[in-house]
Each structure stands twice: as structure tokens, then as C-alpha cells.
Design an enzyme around this catalytic site. Structure first.
Site, PDB file in Angstrom:
ATOM      1  N   SER A 135       0.866  -1.186   0.000  1.00 30.29           N
ATOM      2  CA  SER A 135       0.000   0.000   0.000  1.00 30.29           C
ATOM      3  C   SER A 135       0.894   1.225   0.000  1.00 30.29           C
ATOM      4  O   SER A 135       2.036   1.168   0.476  1.00 30.29           O
ATOM      5  CB  SER A 135      -0.866   0.009   1.266  1.00 30.29           C
ATOM      6  OG  SER A 135      -1.456   1.282   1.458  1.00 30.29           O
ATOM      7  N   TYR A 148      -1.223  -0.139  10.881  1.00 31.62           N
ATOM      8  CA  TYR A 148      -1.536  -0.493   9.491  1.00 31.62           C
ATOM      9  C   TYR A 148      -0.378  -0.068   8.578  1.00 31.62           C
ATOM     10  O   TYR A 148       0.113  -0.868   7.767  1.00 31.62           O
ATOM     11  CB  TYR A 148      -2.852   0.151   9.029  1.00 31.62           C
ATOM     12  CG  TYR A 148      -3.119  -0.140   7.569  1.00 31.62           C
ATOM     13  CD1 TYR A 148      -3.398  -1.446   7.162  1.00 31.62           C
ATOM     14  CD2 TYR A 148      -3.026   0.851   6.602  1.00 31.62           C
ATOM     15  CE1 TYR A 148      -3.593  -1.750   5.812  1.00 31.62           C
ATOM     16  CE2 TYR A 148      -3.221   0.564   5.257  1.00 31.62           C
ATOM     17  CZ  TYR A 148      -3.509  -0.735   4.878  1.00 31.62           C
ATOM     18  OH  TYR A 148      -3.690  -1.028   3.552  1.00 31.62           O
TER      19      TYR A 148
HETATM   20  C1  8X3 Z   1      -4.986   1.681   1.416  1.00 33.68           C
HETATM   21  C2  8X3 Z   1      -4.554   3.047   1.086  1.00 33.68           C
HETATM   22  O1  8X3 Z   1      -4.037   5.395   1.984  1.00 33.68           O
HETATM   23  O2  8X3 Z   1      -6.032   4.299   2.846  1.00 33.68           O
HETATM   24  O3  8X3 Z   1      -3.947   0.882   1.846  1.00 33.68           O
HETATM   25  O4  8X3 Z   1      -3.861   3.575   3.546  1.00 33.68           O
HETATM   26  S1  8X3 Z   1      -4.621   4.102   2.446  1.00 33.68           S
END
Ligand code: 8X3
Length: 247
Positions: A135, A148
Site C-alpha cells: 500500500s 496499518y
Molecule cells: C490503502 C490506502 O491510503 O487508505 O492501503 O492507507 S490508504
């Protein structure tokens, strides 16, 4: 030769399965939802001349993952799309639920690593390709992204180290880093709060799961000597995790 896709029942995993099915690839689909996998298997096998196998697998359960790889030991695996994972919550670290943080680490790091490890052992036999879904969160961390973002930085970094370790085996490793893709990612992150989830994608042309699938398949279709190591995919109207040209 089969393509193994984790998190295949929805979002980027499902779109990649659809795109590869239409191109005649045999598939092994894994996810937690048996019903969704069964529907996909029936649909793909009715529409395309391919074999589709599915297994109900939670990648965070080591015994289940080991059992799964034992069951497919006689099948040739040409590609592994290591896609399962997700995000829970967007509160400050000190306010986040510890349980959510551990869940993300379990799926995005432990489960991811288990699939990569066993997957790579199989890909060495076929000189195949490992596609890891990271990501932009792993490249450009943002407030309230803490665990995350860190799990996605893990995916980015391990993808690069695997390139070194797999040199000479013929195995390719491709790290796909999407920005805003309108899947159920935000609905899960905001725990069903549809308003908050929809707001992420409001006022600009966001990416779809199909857009990401197209890039994955394009990377897979390069000749075997070409390894697209790291592909970062943004909507044209987004330039950073918090930078959007919204109407
Ligand atoms: C998904 C993109 O920018 O919402 O991984 O983390 S973000």
C-alpha cells in the site's frame, strides 16, 4: 499451472481472479468465506475453460495454512497473489483497540509471511511469480495509520529482501502499492460506518479493484526476464495519503 490468490472472495483478490479467469488461468482461491468462494468457482468454471479450486483458509491460522499447502502439494503453482489482509480502525495509537492492532499484525504480517514462505518454496519449482499487495501506507505513513502503515512497510521491505534471496532461482517478486481503491477496505476500517467509508472516495475518481487487477496482470504478463519490482498506483486526483483534488 495454477495461480493461487489469497483474500480471493472480494476486492482486489476477487478482481484479479476475474481478470485471470477470463484469460484462461487455472486458479486456486482461498479466503474465509466458503459461500463466496463457491459462487466464484461456479461462475468462473461456467464461463471459462479453466479449473478452479477453492479452500476455506484463514491465513492467520498456521495449522489451517499448513494443511492447505499439504492439500495442494501435487499442483503446480505458477503465481501467488499474496493479497489477504486489511485495516481496522483510524484512531490515535493511544486510543486504538489493542485487539485491532494485533489482528492487523496477525493478518498483514504473520499470515502474509506464512503464505509468502510456503508460496516461494513452491514457486522455486516453477520459476513462478510472487505478487505482494502492499500500500502507499507503507511508503508514506500518515496520522492514525500507525500499525496499518507499519504492516505495509513490512510488506514493502520484505518484498525487496526476497528479491535478493531469490536471485538466481528465476522467481520474480512484485510489490503492488495501491492508494485509494474503492473496495470494502474502508468499510472494514471504519467497522461498518458507511458514511465515513464513502467519504474517503467522495468528490474524485478513485481507483477500482479492476484497475489494480489490470496492473497485476500486466506485471505477470511481462516476459520472465522482466521483474517489475515495485508498482505504486494512485488515482490521478490523489498525490499522497491525505492529498486529494476533491470537487
Ligand atoms: C490503502 C490506502 O491510503 O487508505 O492501503 O492507507 S490508504
Amino acid at each position: 499451472m495454477y495461480t493461487l490468490i489469497t483474500g480471493a472472495s472480494s476486492g482486489i483478490g476477487k478482481a484479479t481472479a476475474e481478470t485471470l479467469a477470463a484469460k484462461g488461468h487455472d486458479l486456486i482461491l482461498i479466503a474465509r468465506s466458503t459461500a463466496k468462494l463457491e459462487r466464484l468457482q461456479q461462475m468462473f468454471m461456467a464461463r471459462h475453460e479453466i479449473d478452479v479450486k477453492f479452500f476455506t483458509v484463514d491465513v492467520t491460522d498456521p495449522a489451517v495454512v499448513e494443511d492447505f499447502f499439504a492439500q495442494i502439494q501435487d499442483l503446480k503453482i505458477g503465481n501467488v497473489i499474496n493479497n489477504a489482509g486489511g485495516c481496522l480502525g483510524k484512531d490515535k495509537f493511544q486510543d486504538a483497540l489493542l485487539e485491532d492492532l494485533f489482528t492487523m499484525i496477525d493478518a498483514n504480517i504473520r499470515g502474509f509471511t506464512h503464505i509468502a514462505h510456503r508460496g516461494v518454496q513452491r514457486l522455486i519449482e516453477t520459476q513462478g511469480t510472487l505478487v505482494n499487495i502492499s500500500s502507499i501506507a507503507g511508503i508514506e505513513p500518515y496520522p492514525q495509520g500507525h500499525v496499518y502503515c507499519a504492516t505495509k512497510a513490512f510488506v514493502k521491505t520484505i518484498s525487496k529482501t526476497l528479491r535478493f534471496d531469490l536471485m538466481g532461482t528465476g522467481v520474480r517478486v512484485i510489490d503492488i502499492a495501491p492508494a485509494a481503491v474503492n473496495t470494502n477496505f474502508s468499510k472494514v476500517r471504519f467497522k461498518g460506518d458507511v458514511q465515513k467509508a464513502d467519504a474517503v472516495y467522495a468528490g474524485y475518481q478513485e481507483l477500482s479493484a479492476d484497475d489494480i487487477a489490470a496492473q497485476i496482470v500486466w506485471a505477470l504478463e511481462q516476459p520472465p526476464h522482466v521483474n517489475l519490482e515495485h508498482i505504486v498506483i494512485y488515482p490521478t486526483a490523489q498525490a499522497g495519503p491525505r492529498d486529494y483534488a476533491r470537487e
